[in-house]
Enzyme design. Structure first.
Site, mmCIF file in Angstrom:
data_model
loop_
_atom_site.group_PDB
_atom_site.id
_atom_site.type_symbol
_atom_site.label_atom_id
_atom_site.label_comp_id
_atom_site.label_asym_id
_atom_site.label_seq_id
_atom_site.Cartn_x
_atom_site.Cartn_y
_atom_site.Cartn_z
ATOM 1 N N CYS A 116 -71.234 52.987 -34.471
ATOM 2 C CA CYS A 116 -72.563 53.301 -33.829
ATOM 3 C C CYS A 116 -72.963 54.781 -34.403
ATOM 4 O O CYS A 116 -74.025 55.483 -33.855
ATOM 5 C CB CYS A 116 -72.699 53.248 -32.136
ATOM 6 N N HIS B 188 -77.778 57.915 -29.190
ATOM 7 C CA HIS B 188 -77.485 56.324 -29.373
ATOM 8 C C HIS B 188 -77.868 55.573 -28.297
ATOM 9 O O HIS B 188 -77.284 55.990 -27.155
ATOM 10 C CB HIS B 188 -75.850 56.145 -29.890
ATOM 11 N N ASN C 288 -78.226 47.276 -28.285
ATOM 12 C CA ASN C 288 -77.544 48.310 -29.123
ATOM 13 C C ASN C 288 -77.613 47.600 -30.368
ATOM 14 O O ASN C 288 -76.856 46.709 -30.800
ATOM 15 C CB ASN C 288 -76.082 48.260 -28.394
HETATM 16 O O1 UT7 Z 1 -72.361 51.176 -29.122
HETATM 17 C C1 UT7 Z 1 -70.809 51.144 -28.684
HETATM 18 C C2 UT7 Z 1 -70.316 51.801 -27.753
HETATM 19 N N1 UT7 Z 1 -70.426 50.698 -26.720
HETATM 20 C C3 UT7 Z 1 -70.663 51.242 -25.498
HETATM 21 O O2 UT7 Z 1 -71.178 52.479 -25.289
HETATM 22 C C4 UT7 Z 1 -70.481 50.282 -24.130
HETATM 23 C C5 UT7 Z 1 -69.814 51.202 -23.001
HETATM 24 N N2 UT7 Z 1 -69.786 50.204 -22.058
HETATM 25 C C6 UT7 Z 1 -70.688 49.539 -21.073
HETATM 26 O O3 UT7 Z 1 -71.763 49.935 -21.463
HETATM 27 C C7 UT7 Z 1 -70.485 48.903 -19.999
HETATM 28 O O4 UT7 Z 1 -69.057 49.161 -19.675
HETATM 29 C C8 UT7 Z 1 -70.554 47.466 -19.965
HETATM 30 C C9 UT7 Z 1 -72.163 47.304 -19.726
HETATM 31 C C10 UT7 Z 1 -70.167 46.769 -21.056
HETATM 32 C C11 UT7 Z 1 -70.091 46.870 -18.646
HETATM 33 O O5 UT7 Z 1 -70.612 47.525 -17.474
HETATM 34 P P1 UT7 Z 1 -69.749 47.898 -16.130
HETATM 35 O O6 UT7 Z 1 -70.615 48.668 -15.058
HETATM 36 O O7 UT7 Z 1 -68.555 48.635 -17.012
HETATM 37 O O8 UT7 Z 1 -69.089 46.610 -15.853
HETATM 38 P P2 UT7 Z 1 -67.636 45.819 -15.701
HETATM 39 O O9 UT7 Z 1 -66.860 45.728 -17.354
HETATM 40 O O10 UT7 Z 1 -66.708 46.699 -14.823
HETATM 41 O O11 UT7 Z 1 -67.544 44.539 -15.147
HETATM 42 C C12 UT7 Z 1 -68.339 44.291 -13.532
HETATM 43 C C13 UT7 Z 1 -68.036 43.131 -13.305
HETATM 44 C C14 UT7 Z 1 -67.013 42.301 -13.589
HETATM 45 O O12 UT7 Z 1 -66.539 41.217 -12.382
HETATM 46 P P3 UT7 Z 1 -65.549 41.795 -11.228
HETATM 47 O O13 UT7 Z 1 -64.361 41.854 -12.343
HETATM 48 O O14 UT7 Z 1 -66.034 43.024 -10.852
HETATM 49 O O15 UT7 Z 1 -65.436 40.338 -10.737
HETATM 50 C C15 UT7 Z 1 -67.217 41.531 -14.998
HETATM 51 O O16 UT7 Z 1 -66.712 40.467 -15.006
HETATM 52 O O17 UT7 Z 1 -69.356 42.434 -14.039
HETATM 53 C C16 UT7 Z 1 -68.581 41.252 -14.603
HETATM 54 N N3 UT7 Z 1 -69.595 41.194 -15.835
HETATM 55 C C17 UT7 Z 1 -70.800 40.555 -16.010
HETATM 56 N N4 UT7 Z 1 -71.552 39.828 -14.879
HETATM 57 C C18 UT7 Z 1 -72.666 39.277 -15.201
HETATM 58 C C19 UT7 Z 1 -69.301 41.510 -17.139
HETATM 59 N N5 UT7 Z 1 -70.275 41.168 -17.932
HETATM 60 C C20 UT7 Z 1 -71.164 40.566 -17.113
HETATM 61 C C21 UT7 Z 1 -72.573 39.966 -17.401
HETATM 62 N N6 UT7 Z 1 -72.846 39.157 -16.407
HETATM 63 N N7 UT7 Z 1 -72.885 39.807 -18.825
#
Ligand code: UT7
Length: 329
Positions: free
Chosen positions: A113, A254, A284
């Site tokens: 990125c 980014h 992204n």
């Molecule tokens: O450009 C490269 C760099 N990349 C980034 O900068 C990405 C950085 N990370 C992020 O943007 C975020 O961490 C994400 C958007 C990837 C995830 O968001 P989050 O608020 O950190 O969610 P999480 O991974 O903690 O997941 C929360 C919940 C989980 O369920 P439980 O364990 O709480 O029951 C996940 O399983 O949301 C669930 N989940 C989803 N639910 C619906 C994860 N992905 C999804 C989804 N739809 N697509």
């Protein structure tokens, strides 16, 4: 070192759109979750058979047209990409041939990125040092080629897109690139990677069966690092140049997650009108996000010639980058 200006900017996204509603049909997700957690509404993805050099070409051509530079005047091409058309030859070579840039040399640069910020500063250095008078820096990725559309934690995030700038020697009073600051932290490698397909784990039936040719991410770890480092690298560059956040005309980070950008902008005391967020439209696009954001800011009148602009990126590696410039076109 000679002063260097951004003489032209061009971007391209493929026409096909993949919405959050489309993704609801592929994985267990929903529009509300994606919007709330990321800010993304839709992303563009290529048709099968379209590679990174194909989307980089119209972006580079548009940048050259705006700069008023012909292909034979280009001395150097650098392509920041994580999704080259193939392992070799480089996408820079493929692009050079498509452009007819007969006097250019160049290469690809792997910074995920941070591909655009690193490509921009590499091309800047080439022109500033006198190695060439005109260079092209590209940030382009076909992320859909390495995304697992059965993995809801990653497939909602990424899209395809390309951007390019032409850098040229600037006159003494012309707005120019001011400074850059980058760093890498290889300890972050496992947090965001594509495990197979390189020399350590070449393609085999097993790697395909185990879905190892796709992006794997520990979203939480990357999120925390990105929030901390976007602010840190931006502040370091501003301090070095005696500039305060509010002095900037535009902050272009980014585009990975709306929450990351807003957290960094808050800490930099940036007025929200000066912060570009366009990931709702493109997701992204890895190395493509910053030029796509610059183009949108120009289109809506927020970016004008002479403006003081700070670019910032955090990506896989980890890679961290920032560039300070006066916008030149
Ligand atoms: O450009 C490269 C760099 N990349 C980034 O900068 C990405 C950085 N990370 C992020 O943007 C975020 O961490 C994400 C958007 C990837 C995830 O968001 P989050 O608020 O950190 O969610 P999480 O991974 O903690 O997941 C929360 C919940 C989980 O369920 P439980 O364990 O709480 O029951 C996940 O399983 O949301 C669930 N989940 C989803 N639910 C619906 C994860 N992905 C999804 C989804 N739809 N697509």
């Amino acid at each position: 070192m000679r002063p260097v200006k951004v003489a032209g900017l061009g971007t391209f996204v493929p026409p096909k759109v993949l919405t959050n509603t489309d993704l609801e049909k592929l994985v267990d997700t929903n529009n509300e979750w994606i919007l709330q957690r990321t800010g993304i509404r839709e992303r563009h993805i290529v048709e099968k058979g379209v590679g990174t050099s194909d989307i980089a070409l119209p972006a580079a051509q548009a940048a050259m047209k705006e700069a008023g530079v012909t292909a034979d005047q280009i001395g150097f091409i650098v392509v920041g990409t994580t999704t080259p058309d193939m392992i070799f030859p480089s996408t820079a070579c493929l692009l050079q041939a498509k452009l007819g840039a007969v006097n250019a040399w160049g290469y690809d640069l792997g910074a995920a990125c941070s591909g655009f910020t690193y490509a921009l500063s590499t091309a800047y250095t080439m022109v500033a040092s006198g190695a060439c008078d005109h260079a092209i820096a590209v940030g382009a990725d076909v992320m859909s080629s390495i995304i697992d559309y059965t993995d809801r934690t990653t497939c909602i995030l990424f899209g395809d897109g390309a951007g390019a700038v032409v850098l040229s020697v600037a006159g003494p009073d012309e707005p120019a690139i001011i400074d850059f600051s980058h760093e890498i932290d290889g300890h972050g490698g496992p947090s965001l990677c594509m495990p197979a397909g390189g020399s350590k784990l070449p393609a085999s039936h097993e790697t395909v069966d185990q879905r190892l040719h796709f992006v794997k991410q520990d979203g939480g770890a990357v999120f925390k690092f990105a929030v901390r480092k976007t602010e840190e690298i931006a502040l370091r560059l501003l301090k070095r140049n005696n500039i305060n956040g509010p002095d900037l005309d535009l902050f272009v980070s980014h585009q990975a997650n709306r929450r990351i950008i807003e957290a960094a902008a808050d800490r930099l005391q940036m007025d929200s009108r000066k912060v570009v967020i366009n990931l709702d439209k493109y997701g992204n696009t890895t190395a493509g996000t910053i030029p796509l954001a610059l183009a949108d800011a120009r289109a809506d009148g927020r970016l004008k010639k002479g403006d003081l602009v700070l670019l910032a990126s955090v990506g896989a590696g980890f890679t961290v980058g920032s560039v300070l410039l006066r916008w030149g076109c």
